[in-house]
Design a protein around this motif. Structure first.
Motif, PDB file in Angstrom:
ATOM      1  N   ILE A 166       0.879  -1.179   0.000  1.00 55.82           N
ATOM      2  CA  ILE A 166       0.000   0.000   0.000  1.00 55.82           C
ATOM      3  C   ILE A 166       0.912   1.223   0.000  1.00 55.82           C
ATOM      4  O   ILE A 166       1.751   1.396   0.891  1.00 55.82           O
ATOM      5  CB  ILE A 166      -0.963  -0.018   1.193  1.00 55.82           C
ATOM      6  N   HIS A 216      -9.533 -12.260   7.453  1.00 62.89           N
ATOM      7  CA  HIS A 216      -9.460 -10.897   7.994  1.00 62.89           C
ATOM      8  C   HIS A 216     -10.759 -10.335   8.558  1.00 62.89           C
ATOM      9  O   HIS A 216     -10.763  -9.205   9.019  1.00 62.89           O
ATOM     10  CB  HIS A 216      -8.988  -9.920   6.905  1.00 62.89           C
ATOM     11  N   VAL A 258      -9.001  -3.884  -0.801  1.00 63.23           N
ATOM     12  CA  VAL A 258      -7.899  -3.276  -1.556  1.00 63.23           C
ATOM     13  C   VAL A 258      -6.848  -4.318  -1.941  1.00 63.23           C
ATOM     14  O   VAL A 258      -6.327  -4.295  -3.061  1.00 63.23           O
ATOM     15  CB  VAL A 258      -7.278  -2.074  -0.786  1.00 63.23           C
TER      16      VAL A 258
HETATM   17  O1  PMV Z   1      -3.497  -6.759   5.466  1.00 60.09           O
HETATM   18  P1  PMV Z   1      -2.609  -5.559   5.350  1.00 60.09           P
HETATM   19  O2  PMV Z   1      -1.570  -5.510   6.406  1.00 60.09           O
HETATM   20  O3  PMV Z   1      -2.105  -5.326   3.982  1.00 60.09           O
HETATM   21  O4  PMV Z   1      -3.533  -4.288   5.672  1.00 60.09           O
HETATM   22  C1  PMV Z   1      -4.613  -4.000   4.868  1.00 60.09           C
HETATM   23  C2  PMV Z   1      -4.898  -2.543   4.878  1.00 60.09           C
HETATM   24  C3  PMV Z   1      -5.885  -2.030   5.924  1.00 60.09           C
HETATM   25  O5  PMV Z   1      -6.320  -0.775   5.415  1.00 60.09           O
HETATM   26  C4  PMV Z   1      -5.201  -1.823   7.267  1.00 60.09           C
HETATM   27  C5  PMV Z   1      -7.080  -2.953   6.141  1.00 60.09           C
HETATM   28  C6  PMV Z   1      -8.012  -3.053   4.943  1.00 60.09           C
HETATM   29  O6  PMV Z   1      -8.864  -3.975   4.975  1.00 60.09           O
HETATM   30  O7  PMV Z   1      -7.956  -2.210   4.031  1.00 60.09           O
END
Ligand code: PMV
Length: 288
Positions: free
Chosen positions: A13, A121, A127
């Motif tokens: 991200i 999750h 995303v």
């Molecule tokens: O799973 P990760 O560590 O890539 O986090 C995802 C990003 C968050 O915005 C924290 C959670 C989400 O569902 O978008």
């Protein structure tokens, strides 16, 4: 019969994590690392990159009828916020569809992958799977229906620095949720920063400071750690244009936007920190 193979990209991200859960946009980049699932139509073992009961159950539930030898390989660090569960889900859903001779409509693929992501999750924004399935760099806003916009392909490189600790997405999302509404102005500031970052996506010198600013805002909502802050400082002092934690935080990785990766890789190696280079994976021109 030949094996059925599916691939899903890992992701970083670039800006907007956590704020994206509350309707703000995020920028995410598919990386040139990911998961590959191979289903061979003959009796055989289920080979996982890591032994985990939840992962084993997800794979077993998704398998097509008939005996299959299952091989799942990963070139991603697992549980480090690089989208390993989404990459696994995309690779698995694609391999199973291919084994069944099924032409997957993107909307059907989305639902199947989302169902697997929910098992890992709880309430993911989506995303990770958006970028895992389509590659490239995307602007994402959660749905339903999700808004996904493909952005120009950047040619810069990032160095990923591993904190050595897994971050738990569900825990971190719950932690942020408990701080609302007091932190809503910070979440809005992250959303505004995403728009600024999108406008300079292919200009690393301008993009870098915005990423560092995003890290400072993530610190303010309590998802960074002393180790992640140290990695950001290390990257900046070794010449990165910008650096931030990427993903849910609490552990996971830092991404550093670089002109020359060598000084950061050297600084990391000297301190026993695991680090590697990544580029944006090509985007899938087939997807809308
Ligand atoms: O799973 P990760 O560590 O890539 O986090 C995802 C990003 C968050 O915005 C924290 C959670 C989400 O569902 O978008």
């Amino acid at each position: 019969m030949s094996p059925a193979i599916g691939h899903g990209h890992g992701k970083l991200i670039l800006a907007g994590e956590h704020a994206v859960v509350y309707g703000h946009p995020a920028l995410a980049m598919a990386v040139d690392r990911g998961f590959t699932t191979t289903l061979t139509p003959e009796p055989g073992p289920l080979q996982l990159p890591v032994e985990d009961p939840r992962l084993r159950a997800v794979v077993q539930d998704a398998l097509p009828e008939g005996g299959y030898k299952v091989q799942i390989e990963s070139t991603l660090p697992l549980g480090r916020g690089m989208g390993s569960s989404a990459a696994l889900a995309v690779s698995l859903v694609r391999a199973v569809a291919s084994a069944r001779g099924e032409q997957l409509d993107p909307a059907v693929e989305w639902e199947r992958v989302f169902a697997i992501e929910q098992r890992f999750h709880g309430t993911p924004s989506g995303v990770d799977q958006a970028v895992s399935a389509r590659g490239g760099v995307v602007r994402f806003r959660r749905g339903p229906p999700p808004e996904i916009t493909a952005l120009p392909h950047p040619d810069w490189e990032v160095v990923v620095l591993d904190s050595g600790k897994a971050g738990d997405t569900r825990t971190m999302v719950d932690k942020v949720r408990a701080l609302r509404p007091a932190i809503d102005p910070i979440l809005s500031a992250i959303g505004a920063l995403v728009d600024q970052a999108q406008a300079v996506l292919t200009a690393p010198r301008e993009l870098g400071p915005l990423l560092t600013e995003n890290h400072r805002l993530l610190q303010q909502i309590g998802v960074s750690t002393p180790t992640l802050d140290t990695l950001v400082d290390l990257a900046l002092s070794a010449g990165a244009h910008g650096a931030k934690l990427s993903g849910a935080g609490g552990g996971g990785v830092v991404l550093a936007l670089v002109g020359d990766p060598a000084p950061i890789l050297t600084a990391a190696r000297e301190r026993g920190i695991s680090a590697f280079c990544c580029r944006a994976a090509p985007s899938d021109p087939e997807l809308p």
